[in-house]
Design an enzyme around this catalytic site. Sequence first.
Site, mmCIF file in Angstrom:
data_model
loop_
_atom_site.group_PDB
_atom_site.id
_atom_site.type_symbol
_atom_site.label_atom_id
_atom_site.label_comp_id
_atom_site.label_asym_id
_atom_site.label_seq_id
_atom_site.Cartn_x
_atom_site.Cartn_y
_atom_site.Cartn_z
ATOM 1 N N ASP A 172 0.857 -1.184 0.000
ATOM 2 C CA ASP A 172 0.000 0.000 0.000
ATOM 3 C C ASP A 172 0.897 1.238 0.000
ATOM 4 O O ASP A 172 1.647 1.467 0.949
ATOM 5 C CB ASP A 172 -0.904 -0.023 1.242
ATOM 6 C CG ASP A 172 -1.997 1.032 1.185
ATOM 7 O OD1 ASP A 172 -2.137 1.704 0.147
ATOM 8 O OD2 ASP A 172 -2.717 1.188 2.185
ATOM 9 N N ASP A 186 -2.765 2.465 -6.104
ATOM 10 C CA ASP A 186 -1.744 2.541 -5.061
ATOM 11 C C ASP A 186 -1.669 1.326 -4.142
ATOM 12 O O ASP A 186 -0.947 1.366 -3.141
ATOM 13 C CB ASP A 186 -1.952 3.800 -4.214
ATOM 14 C CG ASP A 186 -3.305 3.828 -3.517
ATOM 15 O OD1 ASP A 186 -4.191 3.050 -3.910
ATOM 16 O OD2 ASP A 186 -3.472 4.630 -2.581
ATOM 17 N N GLU A 187 -2.365 0.259 -4.451
ATOM 18 C CA GLU A 187 -2.244 -0.923 -3.596
ATOM 19 C C GLU A 187 -2.517 -2.196 -4.384
ATOM 20 O O GLU A 187 -3.246 -2.197 -5.380
ATOM 21 C CB GLU A 187 -3.177 -0.836 -2.384
ATOM 22 C CG GLU A 187 -4.639 -0.768 -2.708
ATOM 23 C CD GLU A 187 -5.511 -0.769 -1.458
ATOM 24 O OE1 GLU A 187 -5.215 -1.527 -0.514
ATOM 25 O OE2 GLU A 187 -6.501 -0.030 -1.450
#
Length: 372
Positions: A15, A110-111
């Site tokens: 993350d 983003d993860e």
Amino acid sequence: MNSRAAEPRKIIHVDMDAFYASVEQRDKPEYRGKPVVVGGSPQGRGVVAAASYEARKFGIHSAMPASRAVQLCPNAVFLKPRFDVYKEVSGQIREIFFEYTDLVEPLSLDEAYLDVTVNRKNNPSATLIAREIKKRIRNATELTASAGVAGNKFLAKIASDLDKPNGLSIITPDEAEAFIEQLPIGDFYGVGKATQQKMEKLGIRTGKDLKKWSEVDLVKQFGKSGHHYYRIARGIDNRTVKPDRIRKSIGKERTFSEDVSDLEWIHEFLDELSGKISQSMKKLDASGKTITLKVRYRNFETVTRSATLHHYTHSAEELAATAKTLLAETEAGIREVRLLGISVSSLNLTEGGSFGEQLELPFRLAAGKTTK
């Protein structure tokens, strides 16, 4: 397949830390250390898309009205999102993931989840892999990521949030039961505010409380979700990591510590980069027809140039020669360059090199397209 199913799974959840805001602070040094809010205008009906850690100290968080954010922190810097840049950085990060495993499941830009039970590095330690990935992301993007390592997706997701920013948390199989029992019910991934309130009214405040309920009673109270709550209270999560798209390109790029204008040095760098891409393609039994050169100038203006061959190739020499020809169509050498990249698309993957379902690299642009 049977041997894989028999051994304990090793899942990593990566993350990025305050991703959009961190990208803005990276690209605009004058905003580093300041409260940065990415999203809509505070003068209108804008919503916060991301907040830097400096802004979060004032209580600002994503999905908050921007008008409320400016009340909490009048000195915050409000910036419009640059999704093309975020997608590009996300592509860089995912390329790093693919060097370790085919099993990458993105949840957003983003993860992502990674299954490294079997991995390309033949490294038996998921913790060491996670630490290495974090370091690789930092070196490639100047951004930090937090990671969680566990035996399933549920626990890995929770672990990645335990020590942000730039953290690494591990929940071993031996620790899982005790960890879940002490976990506040609001920290359970998948338990929203409304469900949390209902559970607390029923006396369910921790994982230990949840574990006391039978599956039948949980289903009566929460419908089909009751089955899920019953399982996660016992650390049971058999969901597999499922990549969701077909990978369509293979590439690498590098941001230089100092801007460069020496064409001889740039040519040597393209030789080196082409060699690395060729090695990656050969490992994957892949070849491609379309070669794209990416150039980012000192002022962050980015251009791409592409050429499509009449045949498939993974030859380092051919990749480099094509990249140098494309370079002549740019202003590299005349203008200083801060980033160079090469990607190969229109891929031909043999059965042995098939990715199944994987992600397209989002940074590929049409020939000649310019972004700022």
